[in-house]
Each structure stands twice: as C-alpha cells, then as structure tokens.
Design a protein around this motif. Sequence first.
Motif, PDB file in Angstrom:
ATOM      1  N   ALA A  45       0.491  12.885   3.262  1.00 56.75           N
ATOM      2  CA  ALA A  45       1.043  14.231   3.688  1.00 56.75           C
ATOM      3  C   ALA A  45       2.510  13.998   3.979  1.00 56.75           C
ATOM      4  CB  ALA A  45       0.038  14.657   4.913  1.00 56.75           C
ATOM      5  N   ARG A  46       2.905  13.047   4.780  1.00 57.01           N
ATOM      6  CA  ARG A  46       4.314  12.682   5.137  1.00 57.01           C
ATOM      7  C   ARG A  46       5.144  12.718   4.096  1.00 57.01           C
ATOM      8  NH1 ARG A  46       6.783   8.430   5.089  1.00 57.01           N
ATOM      9  NH2 ARG A  46       5.106   7.053   5.177  1.00 57.01           N
ATOM     10  N   GLU A  47       4.750  12.014   2.956  1.00 51.74           N
ATOM     11  CA  GLU A  47       5.599  11.640   1.811  1.00 51.74           C
ATOM     12  C   GLU A  47       5.844  13.028   0.992  1.00 51.74           C
ATOM     13  OE1 GLU A  47       7.445   9.019   0.359  1.00 51.74           O
ATOM     14  OE2 GLU A  47       6.920   7.907   1.818  1.00 51.74           O
ATOM     15  N   LEU A  48       4.789  13.643   0.874  1.00 54.64           N
ATOM     16  CA  LEU A  48       4.734  14.970   0.402  1.00 54.64           C
ATOM     17  C   LEU A  48       5.829  15.954   0.602  1.00 54.64           C
ATOM     18  CD1 LEU A  48       3.461  17.220  -1.692  1.00 54.64           C
ATOM     19  CD2 LEU A  48       2.087  17.751   0.184  1.00 54.64           C
ATOM     20  N   PRO A  86       0.878  -1.337  -0.058  1.00 55.62           N
ATOM     21  CA  PRO A  86       0.049  -0.137   0.057  1.00 55.62           C
ATOM     22  C   PRO A  86       0.691   1.231   0.104  1.00 55.62           C
ATOM     23  CG  PRO A  86      -0.047  -1.014   2.190  1.00 55.62           C
ATOM     24  CD  PRO A  86       0.818  -1.755   1.309  1.00 55.62           C
ATOM     25  N   CYS A  87       0.553   2.276  -0.785  1.00 51.95           N
ATOM     26  CA  CYS A  87       1.259   3.478  -1.030  1.00 51.95           C
ATOM     27  C   CYS A  87       0.064   4.463  -1.173  1.00 51.95           C
ATOM     28  CB  CYS A  87       2.160   3.563  -2.248  1.00 51.95           C
ATOM     29  SG  CYS A  87       3.527   2.310  -2.467  1.00 51.95           S
ATOM     30  N   ALA A  88       0.635   5.869  -0.804  1.00 57.06           N
ATOM     31  CA  ALA A  88      -0.443   6.952  -0.896  1.00 57.06           C
ATOM     32  C   ALA A  88       0.502   8.150  -1.475  1.00 57.06           C
ATOM     33  CB  ALA A  88      -0.906   7.329   0.477  1.00 57.06           C
ATOM     34  N   GLY A  89      -0.280   8.956  -2.127  1.00 59.17           N
ATOM     35  CA  GLY A  89       0.370  10.281  -2.504  1.00 59.17           C
ATOM     36  C   GLY A  89      -0.585  11.380  -2.771  1.00 59.17           C
ATOM     37  N   GLU A 148      -2.651   6.252   8.685  1.00 61.13           N
ATOM     38  CA  GLU A 148      -3.768   6.432   7.804  1.00 61.13           C
ATOM     39  C   GLU A 148      -3.306   6.681   6.556  1.00 61.13           C
ATOM     40  OE1 GLU A 148      -7.009   5.736   8.359  1.00 61.13           O
ATOM     41  OE2 GLU A 148      -6.368   5.103  10.398  1.00 61.13           O
ATOM     42  N   PRO A 149      -3.836   6.330   5.150  1.00 54.30           N
ATOM     43  CA  PRO A 149      -3.260   6.683   4.019  1.00 54.30           C
ATOM     44  C   PRO A 149      -3.167   8.204   3.865  1.00 54.30           C
ATOM     45  CG  PRO A 149      -4.992   4.845   3.828  1.00 54.30           C
ATOM     46  CD  PRO A 149      -5.152   5.373   5.210  1.00 54.30           C
ATOM     47  N   SER A 150      -4.007   8.888   4.272  1.00 49.39           N
ATOM     48  CA  SER A 150      -4.049  10.532   4.139  1.00 49.39           C
ATOM     49  C   SER A 150      -2.685  10.922   4.900  1.00 49.39           C
ATOM     50  CB  SER A 150      -5.206  11.298   4.555  1.00 49.39           C
ATOM     51  OG  SER A 150      -5.643  10.861   6.124  1.00 49.39           O
ATOM     52  N   GLU A 151      -2.376  10.422   6.141  1.00 52.08           N
ATOM     53  CA  GLU A 151      -1.230  10.827   6.872  1.00 52.08           C
ATOM     54  C   GLU A 151       0.180  10.179   6.273  1.00 52.08           C
ATOM     55  OE1 GLU A 151      -1.887   8.562  10.508  1.00 52.08           O
ATOM     56  OE2 GLU A 151      -3.017  10.206  11.445  1.00 52.08           O
ATOM     57  N   SER A 152       0.077   9.221   5.441  1.00 49.31           N
ATOM     58  CA  SER A 152       1.289   8.689   4.465  1.00 49.31           C
ATOM     59  C   SER A 152       1.535   9.746   3.516  1.00 49.31           C
ATOM     60  CB  SER A 152       1.074   7.312   4.008  1.00 49.31           C
ATOM     61  OG  SER A 152       1.016   6.378   5.276  1.00 49.31           O
TER      62      SER A 152
END
Length: 178
Positions: A90-93, A42-45, A84-88
């Motif tokens: 925001a962190r990656e951004l 799982p990834c998030a962007g 949470e996906p949204s936290e990931s």
Amino acid sequence: MVSRPPTFCPDCGTRLESTAFDERERMRCPVCATIVWHNPVPCAGVAVVDRSGPEPAVLCVERGVPPGIGEWTIPGGHMEIGEEPSESAARELEEETGVAVDPTALEILSASAMPPRDGKHVVTVHYVVERADAAGEPVAGSDAADARFWTPAEFDASGETFRPVHEDRFREAAGLFE
C-alpha cells in the motif's frame, strides 16, 4: 546477511572464501568463521484493477530509475523494517502512483522470485485490489516516469515492455475480473 553476493566479512572485513555448508556453496570468513548468507530481498506490490470499462484495466508504472528504466511494472518495492507485506504494498502504491488503499483491503494474488540482476535476488508478494476500494488519481511519483491503467489489449498494441514477472502478474490480475 546481504542482498548482493558478499566479498568481505561484515564483522571483521576479511576477504571471504567459498565453502560448502548445508549442501550449498556459501561464503565464509577464514578468520572469524562467519558464514555470510546471501538472501533474497523481500518486496511487495499491488495490482489495482479497474472494472468500469468493457475490459479490466490494471494500474501500472513505467520505471523512471534503474534497474529497468522504461519497463512497466505493477507498483511495488522493497519492504521496510517493521512493515507487514500488505502495508509495504500500500505504501509503495501511493508513493509511485498517488493512489491510496487500505492495506486490509488487499488480497494476495501470488508470490514470485525475480530473475537475479547484478547478483541481487528479489522475492515479491503481489496483492490485488479493485479500483473501487482505492482513492486518488494515478500520477507518476517517486521512481515512476508514468502511471496509468492498461487493459491487456491496449498494452499488447502499445509496443511497450514489462519487467520480468510483472507481465504475468498484470495478466493474472486482469484475468481475475473478466
């Protein structure tokens, strides 16, 4: 569960064998009967969209590390345990661009599966946020070689390339605000 095709049992170290299970080919340990699941990562962007110019521009990063060195992407990456996906996203951004955003300001854009690379499958939850809801100026960080806003017209004229799936999200995010 592993992110790349398994070869050995993670419990006892025995070489795995292929078997049919749940109407799919799976890898199974012949000694301890463990099925080793090969699941996507799982990834998030997040696509940050700047509407201050005549055409919407989307913040993108140029990959500075494998895979895909030199390809452009929407900032994002692997989710961490407990995020949470949204936290990931925001962190990656912030790690990749120096731009910060409150995870609660993010809206879901879409979700997509990347074509497998070296047997690794990735599923990404893509978010979108307006530039007005973000803080900081883009600078390349962590695994990025460059970070900048692109309009679709600028990108088309540049000769640069996107990683698979990311161009669709780039155009989708820009199109939301046209």
